[in-house]
Design an enzyme around this catalytic site. Structure first.
Site, PDB file in Angstrom:
ATOM      1  N   CYS A   1      -8.619 -25.271  14.916  1.00 52.53           N
ATOM      2  CA  CYS A   1      -9.858 -26.036  15.089  1.00 52.53           C
ATOM      3  C   CYS A   1      -9.617 -27.545  15.121  1.00 52.53           C
ATOM      4  O   CYS A   1     -10.372 -28.287  15.738  1.00 52.53           O
ATOM      5  CB  CYS A   1     -10.854 -25.685  13.986  1.00 52.53           C
ATOM      6  SG  CYS A   1     -11.491 -24.001  14.151  1.00 52.53           S
TER       7      CYS A   1
ATOM      8  N   CYS B   1      -8.625 -25.680   9.931  1.00 44.52           N
ATOM      9  CA  CYS B   1      -7.413 -24.985  10.365  1.00 44.52           C
ATOM     10  C   CYS B   1      -6.739 -25.721  11.521  1.00 44.52           C
ATOM     11  O   CYS B   1      -7.356 -26.521  12.222  1.00 44.52           O
ATOM     12  CB  CYS B   1      -7.722 -23.536  10.761  1.00 44.52           C
ATOM     13  SG  CYS B   1      -8.299 -23.305  12.446  1.00 44.52           S
TER      14      CYS B   1
ATOM     15  N   CYS C   1     -14.072 -26.810  10.511  1.00 45.37           N
ATOM     16  CA  CYS C   1     -12.993 -25.967   9.996  1.00 45.37           C
ATOM     17  C   CYS C   1     -11.720 -26.804   9.932  1.00 45.37           C
ATOM     18  O   CYS C   1     -11.433 -27.587  10.836  1.00 45.37           O
ATOM     19  CB  CYS C   1     -12.773 -24.755  10.899  1.00 45.37           C
ATOM     20  SG  CYS C   1     -11.399 -23.711  10.344  1.00 45.37           S
TER      21      CYS C   1
ATOM     22  N   HIS D   1      -6.872 -19.152  12.706  1.00 48.11           N
ATOM     23  CA  HIS D   1      -8.247 -19.543  12.361  1.00 48.11           C
ATOM     24  C   HIS D   1      -8.918 -18.483  11.491  1.00 48.11           C
ATOM     25  O   HIS D   1      -9.517 -18.803  10.463  1.00 48.11           O
ATOM     26  CB  HIS D   1      -9.112 -19.775  13.602  1.00 48.11           C
ATOM     27  CG  HIS D   1     -10.569 -19.878  13.255  1.00 48.11           C
ATOM     28  ND1 HIS D   1     -11.136 -21.028  12.733  1.00 48.11           N
ATOM     29  CD2 HIS D   1     -11.567 -18.943  13.254  1.00 48.11           C
ATOM     30  CE1 HIS D   1     -12.422 -20.793  12.452  1.00 48.11           C
ATOM     31  NE2 HIS D   1     -12.698 -19.534  12.754  1.00 48.11           N
TER      32      HIS D   1
ATOM     33  N   ASP E   1       0.873  -1.160   0.000  1.00 50.29           N
ATOM     34  CA  ASP E   1       0.000   0.000   0.000  1.00 50.29           C
ATOM     35  C   ASP E   1       0.916   1.218   0.000  1.00 50.29           C
ATOM     36  O   ASP E   1       2.023   1.176   0.526  1.00 50.29           O
ATOM     37  CB  ASP E   1      -0.904  -0.017   1.235  1.00 50.29           C
ATOM     38  CG  ASP E   1      -1.928   1.096   1.178  1.00 50.29           C
ATOM     39  OD1 ASP E   1      -2.152   1.621   0.077  1.00 50.29           O
ATOM     40  OD2 ASP E   1      -2.480   1.455   2.227  1.00 50.29           O
TER      41      ASP E   1
ATOM     42  N   ASP F   1      -8.460  -6.678   1.098  1.00 47.97           N
ATOM     43  CA  ASP F   1      -7.523  -6.851   2.206  1.00 47.97           C
ATOM     44  C   ASP F   1      -8.220  -6.280   3.420  1.00 47.97           C
ATOM     45  O   ASP F   1      -9.101  -5.425   3.304  1.00 47.97           O
ATOM     46  CB  ASP F   1      -6.223  -6.071   1.971  1.00 47.97           C
ATOM     47  CG  ASP F   1      -6.386  -4.607   2.291  1.00 47.97           C
ATOM     48  OD1 ASP F   1      -6.900  -3.866   1.438  1.00 47.97           O
ATOM     49  OD2 ASP F   1      -6.036  -4.183   3.419  1.00 47.97           O
TER      50      ASP F   1
END
Length: 379
Positions: free
Chosen positions: A311, A308, A306, A337, A95, A268
């Site tokens: 999880c 991840c 989930c 997560h 950015d 984003d």
RNA sequence: GGAUGGGUUCCCGAGCGGCCAAAGGGAGCGGACUGUAAAUCCGUUGUCACAGACUACGAUGGUUCGAAUCCAUCCCCAUCCA
């Protein structure tokens, strides 16, 4: 040899009109629509690059303003560029710092030439011009650089918005002229505040300058979501179809769905990582505040189904314990997560588009109360 | 046995005659978080029939119009001396 940066459109959902595509960059391909985790200071807070690969992050952000102040873009350049400095070999977008200069370094003078501002760290004076920002971004060496723009606050009156927008256009021209690095794409940024005609005008002006991609700036700055959606609807027909569209600073899961429905390709947001560090989890059924007493003896996973690391291995009770004790691991696991949740959501979004059922997909998630994001006017 | 300093709301700790249900911190509970000055910030925290009342500042008794604050006795605690 092919262009170092191209955007290839893949499919338009027959049900919703949403689209998928592929961005080819020097550090690899990016399937769109995409969510980009934010790594302001050359790090996605609480995540190692290995973690980022694990959640399948494909492109992350860095910030010109922050990296210029510390450690200094010359040091990053000496390190071999931002990729090598932070050991991230997939794509990066930087950015421009326009947002920071206008939102936090308040003691600034805006001239036609550039902006005088004071560092939030030590109060020292600095001057950013389109040319100097291009020099910094080229030193950093991200795959995608953003033009130095002026982000008008919300609310702003029409005249102020026009001035900021027109200056942004002139600066875009100067950024383009100063940008020479061929292995880096430079995106223009559409402004225009909450005025439909200005948004259209901005899109047209920037389109004529022919950037390889376009940021949509100045939204999600405190206005009601409905206004943001309206602006996107008004704007999109005037954005080139063969270029990626990046809605800057958005979003929460509901905004991601609403944005994709309106033709956005890139997003984003700091929400996933910041909320993760502060004990809030994003789930398909809404937000969860892991610090709440009701999780004290809840030994079930954060979110059933989930995939991840958090999880698959830990319980809500354990996460609550980590946050109550302010243990770093809590921030790491929840950030993991939230990022995985969002990136997986986008994987599902792309699949739904390619299978022409994105309209149903989005409606269902929105109806079942997927995290509905920050409220309306803040600040 | 003697000397001194103390015992304050869940904890630490200020207050030392009325403006005290009692500063401040911690802990607890709740909320917020959208191009990251955020592992941050905000609210709340005696009880109740809540613009009021009641119960509270080791215990009991007293002085006073009025006491967490002054006096007496007692009970604990800490340090020092025997």
């Amino acid at each position: 040899m092919a262009e170092p940066f191209t955007f290839e459109r893949k499919h338009i959902c027959k049900q919703s009109g949403a689209r998928t595509g592929v961005l080819h960059t020097p550090h690899g391909d990016i399937e769109t629509p995409i969510f980009m985790p934010v790594g302001t200071q050359a790090t996605v807070k609480a995540m190692t690059p290995r973690d980022l690969l694990d959640v399948n992050a494909n492109i992350i952000l860095g910030n010109t303003y922050h990296l210029y102040l510390r450690p200094g873009h010359k040091i990053v350049e000496e390190a071999g560029g931002l990729h090598r400095f932070m050991n991230w070999n997939r794509p990066i977008l930087t950015d421009s710092g326009g947002f920071q200069v206008f939102s936090l370094a308040k003691i600034n003078d805006i001239h036609e030439d550039g902006v005088m501002f004071r560092s939030h760290i030590d109060g020292s004076k600095h001057f950013f011009t389109p040319e100097s920002v291009m020099e910094i971004e080229q030193s950093l060496g991200a795959d995608i650089a953003m033009c130095f723009d002026e982000c008008a606050p919300y609310p702003s009156d029409r005249q102020y918005t026009i001035d900021a927008m027109e200056r942004t256009h002139r600066w875009a021209q100067r950024c383009k002229a100063a940008h020479t690095r061929e292995d880096q794409a430079l995106f223009g940024i559409v402004q225009g505040g909450m005025f439909a005609d200005l948004r259209i005008q901005s899109a047209k002006t920037l389109t004529e300058m022919d950037f390889p991609g376009y940021g949509i700036g100045g939204l999600s700055v405190g206005e009601p979501k409905q206004i943001m959606y309206e602006m996107l609807e008004v704007l999109m027909p005037h954005m080139p179809e063969n270029k990626p569209r990046y809605l800057m600073g958005v979003g929460s899961p509901d905004c991601l769905l609403e944005g994709v429905l309106r033709g956005v390709d890139m997003f984003d947001c700091v929400l996933q990582t910041r909320a993760g560090r502060n004990g809030m989890a994003l789930t398909r059924r809404g937000r969860m505040t892991l610090k709440n007493a009701k999780y004290e003896r809840d030994f079930t996973p954060l979110e059933e189904g989930c995939d991840c690391y958090c999880c698959r291995n830990f319980s809500r009770a354990y996460l609550r314990h980590l946050f109550k004790e302010k243990e770093i691991l809590g921030a790491q696991l929840l950030t993991m997560h939230n990022l995985r949740f969002t990136l997986r959501l986008m994987e599902d979004v792309r699949r739904a588009i390619n299978e022409d059922r994105f309209g149903d997909f989005a409606r269902e998630l929105l109806e079942q109360g997927i995290y509905d994001g920050p409220g309306e006017a803040k600040n």
